[in-house]
Scaffold this active site. Structure first.
Site, mmCIF file in Angstrom:
data_model
loop_
_atom_site.group_PDB
_atom_site.id
_atom_site.type_symbol
_atom_site.label_atom_id
_atom_site.label_comp_id
_atom_site.label_asym_id
_atom_site.label_seq_id
_atom_site.Cartn_x
_atom_site.Cartn_y
_atom_site.Cartn_z
ATOM 1 N N TYR A 2 3.839 9.628 -8.260
ATOM 2 C CA TYR A 2 2.818 8.579 -8.232
ATOM 3 C C TYR A 2 2.033 8.649 -6.938
ATOM 4 O O TYR A 2 2.416 9.344 -6.000
ATOM 5 C CB TYR A 2 3.445 7.189 -8.414
ATOM 6 C CG TYR A 2 4.175 6.653 -7.194
ATOM 7 C CD1 TYR A 2 5.406 7.165 -6.808
ATOM 8 C CD2 TYR A 2 3.621 5.636 -6.419
ATOM 9 C CE1 TYR A 2 6.065 6.673 -5.690
ATOM 10 C CE2 TYR A 2 4.276 5.132 -5.301
ATOM 11 C CZ TYR A 2 5.500 5.653 -4.941
ATOM 12 O OH TYR A 2 6.148 5.167 -3.833
ATOM 13 N N ARG B 151 -1.993 15.327 -1.980
ATOM 14 C CA ARG B 151 -0.538 15.094 -1.990
ATOM 15 C C ARG B 151 -0.019 15.026 -3.428
ATOM 16 O O ARG B 151 1.067 15.519 -3.731
ATOM 17 C CB ARG B 151 -0.181 13.813 -1.222
ATOM 18 C CG ARG B 151 1.338 13.612 -1.116
ATOM 19 C CD ARG B 151 1.719 12.449 -0.218
ATOM 20 N NE ARG B 151 1.234 11.188 -0.748
ATOM 21 C CZ ARG B 151 1.312 10.029 -0.112
ATOM 22 N NH1 ARG B 151 1.852 9.970 1.104
ATOM 23 N NH2 ARG B 151 0.849 8.920 -0.657
ATOM 24 N N ARG C 60 15.313 12.801 -25.461
ATOM 25 C CA ARG C 60 16.048 12.833 -24.190
ATOM 26 C C ARG C 60 16.907 14.092 -24.070
ATOM 27 O O ARG C 60 17.781 14.341 -24.903
ATOM 28 C CB ARG C 60 16.932 11.583 -24.061
ATOM 29 C CG ARG C 60 17.585 11.488 -22.684
ATOM 30 C CD ARG C 60 18.383 10.200 -22.510
ATOM 31 N NE ARG C 60 18.926 10.106 -21.160
ATOM 32 C CZ ARG C 60 20.055 10.718 -20.766
ATOM 33 N NH1 ARG C 60 20.768 11.418 -21.627
ATOM 34 N NH2 ARG C 60 20.456 10.607 -19.516
ATOM 35 N N GLU D 110 12.088 6.354 7.940
ATOM 36 C CA GLU D 110 10.866 5.658 7.526
ATOM 37 C C GLU D 110 11.313 4.383 6.817
ATOM 38 O O GLU D 110 12.508 4.158 6.620
ATOM 39 C CB GLU D 110 10.033 6.538 6.596
ATOM 40 C CG GLU D 110 10.744 6.885 5.294
ATOM 41 C CD GLU D 110 9.921 7.759 4.360
ATOM 42 O OE1 GLU D 110 8.692 7.685 4.409
ATOM 43 O OE2 GLU D 110 10.537 8.512 3.572
HETATM 44 N N1 PDD Z 1 4.440 3.749 -0.481
HETATM 45 N N2 PDD Z 1 7.102 6.232 3.005
HETATM 46 C C1 PDD Z 1 7.452 5.839 1.754
HETATM 47 C C2 PDD Z 1 8.849 5.974 1.310
HETATM 48 C C3 PDD Z 1 6.456 5.296 0.907
HETATM 49 O O1 PDD Z 1 6.800 4.933 -0.338
HETATM 50 C C4 PDD Z 1 5.134 5.170 1.376
HETATM 51 C C5 PDD Z 1 4.035 4.609 0.503
HETATM 52 C C6 PDD Z 1 4.834 5.589 2.673
HETATM 53 C C7 PDD Z 1 3.439 5.527 3.237
HETATM 54 O O2 PDD Z 1 2.604 6.484 2.622
HETATM 55 P P1 PDD Z 1 1.028 6.260 2.466
HETATM 56 O O3 PDD Z 1 0.502 6.038 3.827
HETATM 57 O O4 PDD Z 1 0.558 7.519 1.874
HETATM 58 O O5 PDD Z 1 0.834 5.054 1.575
HETATM 59 C C8 PDD Z 1 5.849 6.133 3.451
HETATM 60 C C9 PDD Z 1 3.501 3.244 -1.456
HETATM 61 C C10 PDD Z 1 2.355 2.537 -0.840
HETATM 62 C C11 PDD Z 1 4.259 2.419 -2.469
HETATM 63 O O6 PDD Z 1 5.311 2.901 -2.892
HETATM 64 O O7 PDD Z 1 3.814 1.354 -2.853
#
Ligand code: PDD
Length: 287
Positions: free
Chosen positions: A33, A52, A100, A182
């Site tokens: 996604y 990405r 499945r 993170e």
């Molecule tokens: N999440 N790390 C994780 C695990 C994430 O799921 C996300 C983004 C980020 C930040 O990535 P970006 O700057 O490309 O949004 C880092 C999205 C926003 C979500 O799952 O809603």
């Protein structure tokens, strides 16, 4: 005005939009996604997000559901039909619908595509940035391919829920060596006492955040130094500032980590200036 979702070739009322029970995303989290911010009528950093997406799809050997220009046209149409000026657009591609079976389906099975868009309130986000967020820490328990933006997010869901139960808004995954990976859905940053920005290198241990990449560009514009290296929870607690980045939050200050106040407990000036300059520096494509 009812919300509209795009599902496998059709624009449907959001409330009625559905996918098949044997969609592999539903059964195996076999999909990827992207979430792009929409700000002031622009899709932010769309090129980087779709690059990405391309990488995630390639890593999982899932084909593009349609050509890239067609996909961007559908993203725009979903944004338009939902009258989103500020908010986000979500897109999900799974390996498709098939009986499945763990092994990949026969080559004829088409990837499934869902695109939704929703409005958010920029004033509410600005208010959040004025007070800052609280984070807790949790042990890293995810697989080592979190660089792929897969819809398999169960550890992230559980971590975020744990944060909520603790009165916080984000959970940071911590490696056995004590360094911060993170957040459940954000990248993590600190500002050292001498004003350098520190964030973990975007190797296989974290998602290569698009907001993270653009904040590195913003920092360069503002003449701020960025160090891509690991940092510990202790270092973060002692830092001058801490903050998060994601498409959903842009730059969001962190004022508390595991109950310990960061600096004076107020959002720091570096995070706020990065937040302020973000829109100008990021790629903007008219929605
Ligand atoms: N999440 N790390 C994780 C695990 C994430 O799921 C996300 C983004 C980020 C930040 O990535 P970006 O700057 O490309 O949004 C880092 C999205 C926003 C979500 O799952 O809603």
């Amino acid at each position: 005005m009812p919300r509209v979702a795009y599902v496998n070739g059709r624009y449907l009322r959001h409330a009625d939009a559905a996918i098949h029970i044997e969609d592999r995303g539903y059964q195996f989290a076999d999909g990827v996604y992207e979430v792009c911010e929409v700000a002031r009528g622009y899709i932010m950093d769309m090129t980087r997000h779709l690059d990405r997406l391309d990488r995630s799809l390639r890593e999982l050997e899932i084909a593009w559901p349609m050509a890239r220009p067609a996909l961007t046209a559908v993203m725009r149409e979903v944004i338009r039909r939902n009258r989103v000026v500020n908010g986000m657009v979500y897109l999900q591609v799974t390996r498709g619908v098939a009986p499945r079976d763990h092994v990949f389906p026969a080559p004829g099975v088409k990837p499934a595509l869902v695109i939704t868009a929703k409005r958010t309130d920029p004033a509410a986000a600005a208010k959040k940035a004025e007070t800052g967020l609280k984070v807790i820490t949790v042990p890293e328990n995810r697989w080592d391919r979190v660089d792929i933006k897969s819809v398999g997010l169960l550890p992230n869901v559980l971590a975020r829920q744990k944060a909520k139960a603790a009165g916080a808004q984000e959970a940071w995954f911590i490696d056995p060596d004590g360094t911060v990976k993170e957040g459940a859905a954000t990248n993590a940053w600190i500002v050292t006492k001498d004003g350098r920005l520190v964030t973990r290198p975007a190797d296989h241990g974290i998602l290569r955040g698009i907001t993270r990449a653009t904040v590195i560009d913003v920092a360069a514009k503002l003449g701020l130094k960025v160090e891509e290296r690991g940092f510990t929870v202790e270092e973060a607690k002692q830092a001058r500032e801490a903050f998060l980045t994601a498409a959903t939050t842009v730059v969001m200050p962190v004022v508390e980590i595991d109950g310990a106040t960061v600096a004076n407990g107020h959002p720091g000036s570096v995070a706020l200036s990065l937040r302020q300059s973000f829109f100008d520096v990021a790629e903007k494509i008219k929605a």
